[in-house]
Design an enzyme around this catalytic site. Sequence first.
Site, PDB file in Angstrom:
ATOM      1  N   LYS A  50      -4.487  -8.674  11.049  1.00 32.76           N
ATOM      2  CA  LYS A  50      -3.128  -9.050  10.589  1.00 32.76           C
ATOM      3  C   LYS A  50      -2.102  -8.143  11.264  1.00 32.76           C
ATOM      4  O   LYS A  50      -1.116  -8.611  11.823  1.00 32.76           O
ATOM      5  CB  LYS A  50      -3.038  -8.895   9.075  1.00 32.76           C
ATOM      6  CG  LYS A  50      -1.609  -8.920   8.520  1.00 32.76           C
ATOM      7  CD  LYS A  50      -1.528  -8.776   7.037  1.00 32.76           C
ATOM      8  CE  LYS A  50      -1.548  -7.396   6.512  1.00 32.76           C
ATOM      9  NZ  LYS A  50      -0.293  -6.636   6.606  1.00 32.76           N
ATOM     10  N   ASN A  51      -2.348  -6.820  11.218  1.00 29.19           N
ATOM     11  CA  ASN A  51      -1.336  -5.879  11.693  1.00 29.19           C
ATOM     12  C   ASN A  51      -1.233  -5.818  13.205  1.00 29.19           C
ATOM     13  O   ASN A  51      -0.263  -5.274  13.732  1.00 29.19           O
ATOM     14  CB  ASN A  51      -1.576  -4.491  11.089  1.00 29.19           C
ATOM     15  CG  ASN A  51      -1.269  -4.506   9.589  1.00 29.19           C
ATOM     16  OD1 ASN A  51      -0.709  -5.487   9.078  1.00 29.19           O
ATOM     17  ND2 ASN A  51      -1.647  -3.462   8.899  1.00 29.19           N
ATOM     18  N   CYS A  81       9.517  -1.778  -0.859  1.00 27.31           N
ATOM     19  CA  CYS A  81       8.452  -2.652  -1.344  1.00 27.31           C
ATOM     20  C   CYS A  81       7.643  -1.838  -2.352  1.00 27.31           C
ATOM     21  O   CYS A  81       7.960  -0.688  -2.619  1.00 27.31           O
ATOM     22  CB  CYS A  81       7.579  -3.133  -0.192  1.00 27.31           C
ATOM     23  SG  CYS A  81       6.502  -1.853   0.419  1.00 27.31           S
ATOM     24  N   ARG A  94      10.123   2.630   2.597  1.00 25.68           N
ATOM     25  CA  ARG A  94       9.919   2.025   3.915  1.00 25.68           C
ATOM     26  C   ARG A  94      11.202   2.062   4.769  1.00 25.68           C
ATOM     27  O   ARG A  94      11.744   1.040   5.145  1.00 25.68           O
ATOM     28  CB  ARG A  94       9.402   0.584   3.788  1.00 25.68           C
ATOM     29  CG  ARG A  94       8.311   0.358   2.766  1.00 25.68           C
ATOM     30  CD  ARG A  94       6.949   0.970   3.114  1.00 25.68           C
ATOM     31  NE  ARG A  94       6.312   0.465   4.304  1.00 25.68           N
ATOM     32  CZ  ARG A  94       5.568  -0.643   4.331  1.00 25.68           C
ATOM     33  NH1 ARG A  94       5.461  -1.374   3.262  1.00 25.68           N
ATOM     34  NH2 ARG A  94       4.993  -1.028   5.432  1.00 25.68           N
ATOM     35  N   PRO A  95      11.764   3.235   5.047  1.00 29.95           N
ATOM     36  CA  PRO A  95      12.997   3.312   5.852  1.00 29.95           C
ATOM     37  C   PRO A  95      12.762   2.884   7.303  1.00 29.95           C
ATOM     38  O   PRO A  95      11.623   2.637   7.713  1.00 29.95           O
ATOM     39  CB  PRO A  95      13.344   4.787   5.780  1.00 29.95           C
ATOM     40  CG  PRO A  95      12.072   5.472   5.509  1.00 29.95           C
ATOM     41  CD  PRO A  95      11.239   4.538   4.688  1.00 29.95           C
ATOM     42  N   MET A  96      13.876   2.836   8.075  1.00 30.53           N
ATOM     43  CA  MET A  96      13.754   2.461   9.488  1.00 30.53           C
ATOM     44  C   MET A  96      14.400   3.478  10.411  1.00 30.53           C
ATOM     45  O   MET A  96      14.721   3.172  11.556  1.00 30.53           O
ATOM     46  CB  MET A  96      14.382   1.085   9.704  1.00 30.53           C
ATOM     47  CG  MET A  96      13.466  -0.064   9.287  1.00 30.53           C
ATOM     48  SD  MET A  96      14.028  -1.659   9.882  1.00 30.53           S
ATOM     49  CE  MET A  96      13.991  -1.427  11.638  1.00 30.53           C
ATOM     50  N   ASP A 145      -4.538   2.237   4.431  1.00 31.35           N
ATOM     51  CA  ASP A 145      -4.764   0.861   3.980  1.00 31.35           C
ATOM     52  C   ASP A 145      -6.164   0.650   3.407  1.00 31.35           C
ATOM     53  O   ASP A 145      -6.454  -0.431   2.906  1.00 31.35           O
ATOM     54  CB  ASP A 145      -4.548  -0.127   5.140  1.00 31.35           C
ATOM     55  CG  ASP A 145      -3.097  -0.172   5.556  1.00 31.35           C
ATOM     56  OD1 ASP A 145      -2.818  -0.718   6.640  1.00 31.35           O
ATOM     57  OD2 ASP A 145      -2.246   0.368   4.823  1.00 31.35           O
ATOM     58  N   ARG A 183      -1.797 -12.620   1.585  1.00 33.23           N
ATOM     59  CA  ARG A 183      -1.017 -12.066   2.692  1.00 33.23           C
ATOM     60  C   ARG A 183      -1.935 -11.456   3.749  1.00 33.23           C
ATOM     61  O   ARG A 183      -1.625 -11.455   4.920  1.00 33.23           O
ATOM     62  CB  ARG A 183      -0.074 -10.963   2.180  1.00 33.23           C
ATOM     63  CG  ARG A 183       0.990 -11.447   1.243  1.00 33.23           C
ATOM     64  CD  ARG A 183       2.027 -10.368   1.003  1.00 33.23           C
ATOM     65  NE  ARG A 183       2.498  -9.842   2.291  1.00 33.23           N
ATOM     66  CZ  ARG A 183       3.409  -8.880   2.398  1.00 33.23           C
ATOM     67  NH1 ARG A 183       3.925  -8.330   1.331  1.00 33.23           N
ATOM     68  NH2 ARG A 183       3.803  -8.453   3.579  1.00 33.23           N
TER      69      ARG A 183
HETATM   70  C1  EPZ Z   1       2.169  -0.269   9.261  1.00 34.71           C
HETATM   71  O1  EPZ Z   1       3.333  -0.238   8.462  1.00 34.71           O
HETATM   72  C2  EPZ Z   1       1.241  -1.280   8.609  1.00 34.71           C
HETATM   73  N1  EPZ Z   1       1.879  -2.598   8.598  1.00 34.71           N
HETATM   74  C3  EPZ Z   1       0.920  -0.843   7.178  1.00 34.71           C
HETATM   75  O2  EPZ Z   1      -0.013  -1.786   6.629  1.00 34.71           O
HETATM   76  C4  EPZ Z   1       0.271   0.534   7.231  1.00 34.71           C
HETATM   77  O3  EPZ Z   1       0.023   0.982   5.925  1.00 34.71           O
HETATM   78  C5  EPZ Z   1       1.198   1.520   7.952  1.00 34.71           C
HETATM   79  O4  EPZ Z   1       1.523   1.022   9.265  1.00 34.71           O
HETATM   80  C6  EPZ Z   1       0.576   2.894   8.105  1.00 34.71           C
HETATM   81  O5  EPZ Z   1      -0.625   2.778   8.845  1.00 34.71           O
HETATM   82  C7  EPZ Z   1       1.869  -3.334   9.733  1.00 34.71           C
HETATM   83  O6  EPZ Z   1       1.358  -2.918  10.769  1.00 34.71           O
HETATM   84  C8  EPZ Z   1       2.518  -4.680   9.652  1.00 34.71           C
HETATM   85  P1  EPZ Z   1       4.752   3.373   9.350  1.00 34.71           P
HETATM   86  P2  EPZ Z   1       4.655   0.541   9.007  1.00 34.71           P
HETATM   87  O7  EPZ Z   1       6.044   3.128  10.055  1.00 34.71           O
HETATM   88  O8  EPZ Z   1       4.742   0.421  10.478  1.00 34.71           O
HETATM   89  C9  EPZ Z   1       7.598   6.415   7.154  1.00 34.71           C
HETATM   90  C10 EPZ Z   1      -0.882  -3.310   5.086  1.00 34.71           C
HETATM   91  O9  EPZ Z   1      -1.377  -3.103   3.983  1.00 34.71           O
HETATM   92  N2  EPZ Z   1       8.661   5.892   8.039  1.00 34.71           N
HETATM   93  O10 EPZ Z   1       3.588   3.908  10.138  1.00 34.71           O
HETATM   94  O11 EPZ Z   1       5.794   0.114   8.179  1.00 34.71           O
HETATM   95  C11 EPZ Z   1       7.141   5.388   6.143  1.00 34.71           C
HETATM   96  O12 EPZ Z   1       7.983   5.395   5.012  1.00 34.71           O
HETATM   97  C12 EPZ Z   1       0.376  -2.554   5.491  1.00 34.71           C
HETATM   98  O13 EPZ Z   1      -1.347  -4.073   5.971  1.00 34.71           O
HETATM   99  C13 EPZ Z   1       9.893   6.530   8.067  1.00 34.71           C
HETATM  100  O14 EPZ Z   1      10.107   7.525   7.379  1.00 34.71           O
HETATM  101  O15 EPZ Z   1       4.280   2.042   8.622  1.00 34.71           O
HETATM  102  C14 EPZ Z   1       5.748   5.859   5.828  1.00 34.71           C
HETATM  103  O16 EPZ Z   1       5.829   6.884   4.858  1.00 34.71           O
HETATM  104  C15 EPZ Z   1       0.938  -1.737   4.342  1.00 34.71           C
HETATM  105  N3  EPZ Z   1      10.866   6.034   8.891  1.00 34.71           N
HETATM  106  C16 EPZ Z   1       5.261   6.449   7.145  1.00 34.71           C
HETATM  107  O17 EPZ Z   1       6.436   6.684   7.934  1.00 34.71           O
HETATM  108  C17 EPZ Z   1      10.650   4.936   9.680  1.00 34.71           C
HETATM  109  O18 EPZ Z   1      11.580   4.544  10.434  1.00 34.71           O
HETATM  110  C18 EPZ Z   1       4.362   5.531   7.938  1.00 34.71           C
HETATM  111  O19 EPZ Z   1       5.026   4.299   8.100  1.00 34.71           O
HETATM  112  C19 EPZ Z   1       9.398   4.304   9.631  1.00 34.71           C
HETATM  113  C20 EPZ Z   1       8.419   4.799   8.812  1.00 34.71           C
END
Ligand code: EPZ
Length: 421
Positions: free
Chosen positions: A22-23, A118, A123-125, A308, A400
């Site tokens: 999926k990811n 969520c 989940r910031p960007m 995950d 999902r």
């Molecule tokens: C991806 O989410 C996956 N989703 C998530 O899987 C997975 O849990 C996560 O990576 C961690 O491995 C997809 O690939 C679609 P991150 P993503 O950016 O990219 C913080 C599932 O169950 N962060 O690696 O959103 C964030 O808050 C899902 O399939 C910031 O602070 O995760 C988190 O604490 C759930 N600022 C950490 O980094 C940002 O701009 C890791 O998030 C982005 C993230």
Amino acid sequence: MDSIIVNGGSALNGQIPIAGAKNACLTLMPATLLSEEPLTLTNAPRLSDIKTMTALLASLGAEVQSLQDGQVIAMSSHGEINPVADYEIVRKMRASNLVLGPLLARMGHAVVSLPGGCAIGARPMDLHIDALTALGAEIELKDGYLHANAPKGLKGAVYEFPLVSVGATENALMAATLAKGTTVLKNAAREPEIGDLAKCLRSMGAQIDDDGKGTLTIEGVDRLHGATHPVVTDRIELGTYMLAPAIAGGEVELLGGRRDLLDAFCVKLEEAGIDVTETDKGLKVSRMNGRIRAVDVVTEPFPGFPTDLQAQMMALLCTAEGKSVLEERIFENRFMHAPELTRMGADIEVHGGTATVTGVERLKGAPVMATDLRASVSLILAGLAAEGETVVSRVYHLDRGYEHVVGKLRGVGASIERIKG
Ligand code: EPZ
């Protein structure tokens, strides 16, 4: 809303096929925006998140066709592209933010709604914004939307992520393929889904070097051409189903499973007393006699233990001999499965990002509620060995990220059914 009923107690035996990731698919699909030529994905999983991404890409003007019962996704974005990703779709799925980098690179302009929080966290960007700004984008937040512009195109740069982020790495990697000059992304995420994205982008003509230690070097090119790419195996679905025989007993072969996709997880399973063997068709998992041993788990970016799989691992450790400590270091609120497992008789204490699980002999079936994708499947796993009947409600979360859960588990002897609600 549908529910799933599990009657625990049967050992499991047989084979479970593992689908495409999926990811990986959720970042491969937006890559179609980088080229005017067709991009076709094979081995695609049949999931509601894929349908959401399909709707989003269609709203941007891409053509997306689901073929062969959803296992092939044929895409093309040669027409007029509307670079606005609407809140109504983005709010349903955070991964919608993965159109930001490709739209910026192709169009020089993008308006993408912030996904909002969520169940598992804010989940910031900020890291996505930092990385794309380093590539020359001007990004401002207005009325809940990110307005991104790169009127003169993106320019290669050196950017070091202060924190490992899968999505931010994917957005920056896709954008850098069409930036002018060289981009070096340091402390980039190393999840196998990113390696799969890089492989697909290379097959489209991108020049990407991966040092295997978290540094990606990308030489920008003027344009990318079309390609056909097989989606990598889903390591989270794989790990989830490896836990089924670990929890219920028996022996199951996971078809298409590869140990290199989740070695840290396999090491923990073996520490707990589970046997993991590589076969020519995938991975075979069997539970040797006696109780599971307690193990400690810390979730980390790849190659560490995947966040995950934390909820699913907790389900196993609820009946381990001794005390296990699970530390969730990636998300701030990812223990919502704990109170539901407690309803089944588990002994779990949560303090902030740490959960301490004291093993009990056996869980008892109970009505429980799914709260997020991975929590929902951990409740089903717990039900496989619990005494009596477990009813998991709100199973739309499951759809999902897991195709045919009931069919796959019933196929190895589980007593499980889905009730329309
Ligand atoms: C991806 O989410 C996956 N989703 C998530 O899987 C997975 O849990 C996560 O990576 C961690 O491995 C997809 O690939 C679609 P991150 P993503 O950016 O990219 C913080 C599932 O169950 N962060 O690696 O959103 C964030 O808050 C899902 O399939 C910031 O602070 O995760 C988190 O604490 C759930 N600022 C950490 O980094 C940002 O701009 C890791 O998030 C982005 C993230």
